[in-house]
Write a protein that holds these residues in place. Structure first.
Motif, PDB file in Angstrom:
ATOM      1  N   GLY A 101       0.830  -1.196   0.000  1.00  0.00           N
ATOM      2  CA  GLY A 101       0.000   0.000   0.000  1.00  0.00           C
ATOM      3  C   GLY A 101       0.868   1.250   0.000  1.00  0.00           C
ATOM      4  O   GLY A 101       1.552   1.519   0.983  1.00  0.00           O
ATOM      5  N   CYS A 144      -0.902   1.715  -5.558  1.00  0.00           N
ATOM      6  CA  CYS A 144      -0.565   0.510  -4.802  1.00  0.00           C
ATOM      7  C   CYS A 144      -0.096  -0.577  -5.763  1.00  0.00           C
ATOM      8  O   CYS A 144      -0.392  -0.550  -6.962  1.00  0.00           O
ATOM      9  N   ILE A 201      -2.414   5.237   1.819  1.00  0.00           N
ATOM     10  CA  ILE A 201      -2.673   3.910   2.364  1.00  0.00           C
ATOM     11  C   ILE A 201      -1.756   3.672   3.564  1.00  0.00           C
ATOM     12  O   ILE A 201      -0.537   3.668   3.440  1.00  0.00           O
ATOM     13  N   ALA A 227      -3.022  -2.401   5.558  1.00  0.00           N
ATOM     14  CA  ALA A 227      -3.536  -3.382   4.607  1.00  0.00           C
ATOM     15  C   ALA A 227      -3.490  -4.750   5.266  1.00  0.00           C
ATOM     16  O   ALA A 227      -2.512  -5.085   5.943  1.00  0.00           O
ATOM     17  N   ILE A 238      -8.257  -2.373   3.170  1.00  0.00           N
ATOM     18  CA  ILE A 238      -7.267  -1.305   3.028  1.00  0.00           C
ATOM     19  C   ILE A 238      -7.718  -0.088   3.814  1.00  0.00           C
ATOM     20  O   ILE A 238      -8.852   0.392   3.670  1.00  0.00           O
ATOM     21  N   ASP A 283      -7.292   3.808   4.400  1.00  0.00           N
ATOM     22  CA  ASP A 283      -6.879   5.014   3.672  1.00  0.00           C
ATOM     23  C   ASP A 283      -6.986   6.206   4.613  1.00  0.00           C
ATOM     24  O   ASP A 283      -8.079   6.570   5.041  1.00  0.00           O
ATOM     25  N   ASN A 303     -12.276   3.754   3.622  1.00  0.00           N
ATOM     26  CA  ASN A 303     -11.558   2.487   3.606  1.00  0.00           C
ATOM     27  C   ASN A 303     -12.243   1.525   2.638  1.00  0.00           C
ATOM     28  O   ASN A 303     -13.427   1.670   2.329  1.00  0.00           O
ATOM     29  N   SER A 308      -1.130  -4.502  11.051  1.00  0.00           N
ATOM     30  CA  SER A 308      -0.443  -3.995   9.867  1.00  0.00           C
ATOM     31  C   SER A 308       0.763  -3.128  10.200  1.00  0.00           C
ATOM     32  O   SER A 308       1.397  -2.581   9.307  1.00  0.00           O
TER      33      SER A 308
END
Length: 768
Positions: free
Chosen positions: A385, A401, A427, A430, A445, A447, A452, A697
């Motif tokens: 991302g 991405c 991003i 993820a 994902i 954002d 999202n 993440s």
């Protein structure tokens, strides 16, 4: 560049060696026979590390060419520029503004006493610390106060290097013995609050200053006191202690990534760490199996592999050894066009940087990536991302991405545009999961400044017709608008993966202490909260944030989850903060209460005031419970902190640790699903679910599945659903054991992994 030219021919040799090694079939049970690891002082064959030298040269060149206007953390250089600008300034107001910026950059650069001198000069030129107190003058006072507070922390850590000085509630061993700077901070915050009584951030920091001196709560003026009842440890949760220093794991650095995994397959989990600074060396620590760790960085061939805000590990080439991906350039916009690094584990305690030869070389700012076999061909693919907005300059960038499909020969091909995952956004998180239990990995994902997205994997007969359907709005998982880390997990043990995504309110990055004070004082929140989405089993989710007690303002960065108390339900740890030096708020820990609600247990040793970044869970001492490694540094050049390791004191509950090895599926078993059915002493049947991955993440936990089973007396059934084969079911599995399961082999193996006692003496502080 001359260095690169000199080693090109050797690089070709290295590439040939690499490609041939990818074809070798590993032994099925390689972890049972520890490999010979190169000695710390052994001479390393140069051809194995040609590509490491090339990457090190590339990173060194990026560092040498970095410009302060493109990198907000080059604070010494920024200070120098402001000094020159001040000399050319005309007019008193312009000079004051530049001098204030100069003093701020000195603080951010770690030149705290210089920052104090300049700030005091500014105040002398504006009438001193006395009325009238305008908003313009307040920013000078804010800078003065936080500089004194930071100086007190620096002085006392040098005099008494203990993390206890930063963990709320601060205990006597952490009280500041050199009191002058904290006392001056109290004076300035008192002045600010007398003039600006609604400044809750200053109120919180005033309480912190009193805590540092051991004078909280009794000396805090009642009108500004944060009630000590909100800082009390939980009555039903043990205190976790930091043991990083005696183990030489207290790396001192900036924000960065962390990974826990058994990298040499000797039965003991090791630790890999990065730091954000452009010249900050990564660190690789081998677990020696006797309660100590050794710094194996140079012997591993990693000298010169620097920087990186996050790491994610996986066995991308199916050779039985976990490899490491370092992610770089985050938050820097145009200045963040840095390469990532894929470090191939050679199986002998060394790593080779194969970024170029694997086809992963690109130059986009990023800190988030996730591994999964999205097309179920038995090889792990990689989503990265990237960041397309530079907030510090408000420039719109287009950094799509990336999705790299694994070719099965040690190389990857970028295919994001072909399957509709070439997303443009900021991003920051993820994660792969399987929301509908069809064994096709779906992608969530996060954002940061956008809706999202949830991409459901609809499959296909080939890459040409492979389809991901974006259902974020329909599924009800687009919020929060300002979000950061995210993950899939089955928090309520119902067999369906749920989603957690944390808020990170970009509008209030200078008000983190204010928002913490709001919560401590019991006032309504004003900033973005996280979301916990419960999977309804039909590709929709229900927002259960409030009913589970998680509607709190967290400013989450690093984060991960695991079962801290071995009750079978997943808990989570949040590394809080923003780049601001004023963002001195506790990192947070939440205990899962039977999948119904979350109880905050932050004050049981987890309330560290420094910024929390890469967080990893793993059973480092083989005692059946999960320990936690955390990177604690900040983003600015001078915001250094020591990393910490929480040793888990949980005792008496049942557990099982499971190592999976795929055959038709990827070797790591990533995305395999585990269902553990138990019987407790009262005859009650309980079922616990896990999915193999590295967790959150921002941080990378061990792929060994460490599952708490509460007070089970028997495991009646253990079911493994592999990505690419029929489920395997094992009956009557022994609890409190380490087991090895190979895809397709109906014989479960028990492993001998002796428990070790982590060293509590020796070591040093600030390993860098």
């Amino acid at each position: 560049m001359k260095l690169i030219i000199n080693v090109i021919s050797l690089f070709c040799l290295s590439l040939c060696i690499f490609l041939s090694s990818c074809q070798q079939e590993p032994p099925d049970d390689r972890h049972r026979a520890p490999v010979k690891v190169l000695d710390e002082k052994a001479e390393i064959p140069s051809e194995k590390f040609v590509s490491n030298i090339i990457m090190a040269a590339r990173l060194s060149e990026i560092n040498n060419k970095a410009q302060p206007e493109d990198n907000y953390s080059l604070n010494k250089l920024r200070a120098q520029q402001l000094q020159q600008k001040f000399q050319a300034a005309t007019g008193i107001q312009q000079q004051l503004d530049i001098k204030w910026q100069y003093a701020e950059q000195l603080l951010l650069a770690g030149l705290t006493e210089d920052a104090l001198r300049e700030t005091n000069d500014i105040l002398s030129a504006t009438g001193g610390i006395k009325p009238p107190f305008t908003e313009g003058k307040k920013k000078f006072l804010d800078l003065l106060a936080i500089s004194y507070l930071h100086l007190s922390d620096e002085q006392n850590f040098a005099n008494n290097p203990t993390s206890a000085s930063s963990i709320v509630p601060i205990q006597p061993q952490g009280f500041h013995r050199i009191s002058g700077s904290a006392e001056k901070a109290i004076e300035v915050y008192t002045t600010i609050l007398n003039a600006f009584p609604d400044d809750l951030q200053s109120q919180w920091l005033l309480n912190v200053a009193y805590m540092m001196l051991g004078r909280y709560p009794h000396d805090v003026p009642k009108k500004w006191l944060i009630n000590p009842s909100v800082l009390k440890p939980s009555d039903n949760f043990p205190i976790f202690l930091d043991v990083a220093a005696p183990l030489n794991l207290d790396v001192r650095g900036l924000s960065g990534g962390s990974s826990i995994e058994d990298y040499n397959m000797d039965g003991y989990l090791d630790i890999f760490v990065t730091s954000y600074g452009l010249s900050d060396q990564c660190k690789f620590f081998l677990n020696k199996g006797d309660g100590t760790f050794t710094d194996h960085t140079e012997a591993a061939g990693l000298k010169g592999i620097v920087s990186g805000l996050n790491v994610q590990h996986a066995d991308y080439n199916n050779d039985g050894y976990a490899d490491i991906l370092i992610l770089r350039g985050a938050w820097m916009g145009e200045g963040g066009k840095h390469p990532n690094s894929l470090l191939r584990n050679n199986g002998d305690g060394t790593f080779t940087d194969v970024t170029d030869s694997a086809g992963l070389l690109s130059f986009f700012p990023t800190q988030t990536a996730a591994w999964a076999d999205f097309n179920r061909d038995g090889w792990l693919d990689l989503f990265i991302g990237n960041e397309s907005v530079a907030f510090q300059s408000n420039i719109q960038l287009k950094n799509p991405c990336e999705l790299y499909i694994n070719n099965g020969d040690g190389t990857f091909t970028e295919v994001a545009a072909k399957v509709g995952l070439d997303i443009i956004g900021m991003i920051k998180g993820a994660s792969w999961g399987d929301i509908n239990n069809d064994r096709l990995p779906d992608l969530y994902i996060s954002d940061l400044a956008g809706n999202n997205k949830l991409f459901v994997n609809r499959g296909g007969s080939s890459l040409e017709d492979w389809k991901f359907e974006e259902i974020g709005a329909k599924a009800g998982v687009e919020a929060p608008f300002f979000s950061f880390p995210c993950w899939f997990w089955d928090y309520d043990n119902d067999g369906f993966e749920d989603i957690f995504v944390s808020g990170y309110d970009m509008k209030r990055l200078d008000l983190v202490g204010y928002d913490a004070a709001l919560e401590f004082l019991g006032n309504p929140r004003e900033a973005e909260t996280p979301r916990l989405y419960r999977n309804n089993g039909n590709e929709t989710f229900t927002d259960v944030t409030a009913q589970t007690g998680l509607d709190k303002v967290m400013y989450a960065m690093g984060s991960n989850f695991g079962d801290l108390d071995n009750d079978g339900y997943l808990d989570f740890y949040i590394g809080t903060g923003t780049p601001s030096f004023s963002a001195l708020v506790p990192n947070r820990m939440f205990r899962n209460v039977e999948g119904k609600r979350f109880e905050e247990v932050t004050m049981s040793g987890f309330g560290h005031l420094q910024k929390g970044h890469g967080i990893s869970f793993g059973d480092l001492d083989n005692d059946g419970d999960q320990d936690i490694y955390c990177v604690m540094g900040g983003a600015y050049e001078g915001d250094l902190a020591n990393n910490i390791l929480y040793e888990n004191p949980t005792q008496g509950k049942t557990w099982i640790n499971i190592i999976l090895r795929g055959n038709n599926s990827n070797r790591s078993g990533i995305q395999a699903k585990l269902k553990v059915t138990t019987l407790d002493g009262t005859g009650k049947v309980n079922t616990y679910y896990r999915v193999v991955n590295t967790g959150g993440s921002f941080g990378s936990s061990s792929l060994q599945q460490e599952i708490g089973l509460n007070y089970a007396v028997q495991i009646t059934e253990l079911e493994v659903t592999w990505p690419n084969s029929l489920p395997q079911v094992f009956k009557g599995v022994n609890p409190n054991a380490n087991v090895y399961i190979q895809e397709g082999n109906q014989e479960l193996k028990y492993l001998s992994k002796p428990q070790v006692k982590l060293a509590t003496e020796g070591g040093h502080h600030g390993h860098h």
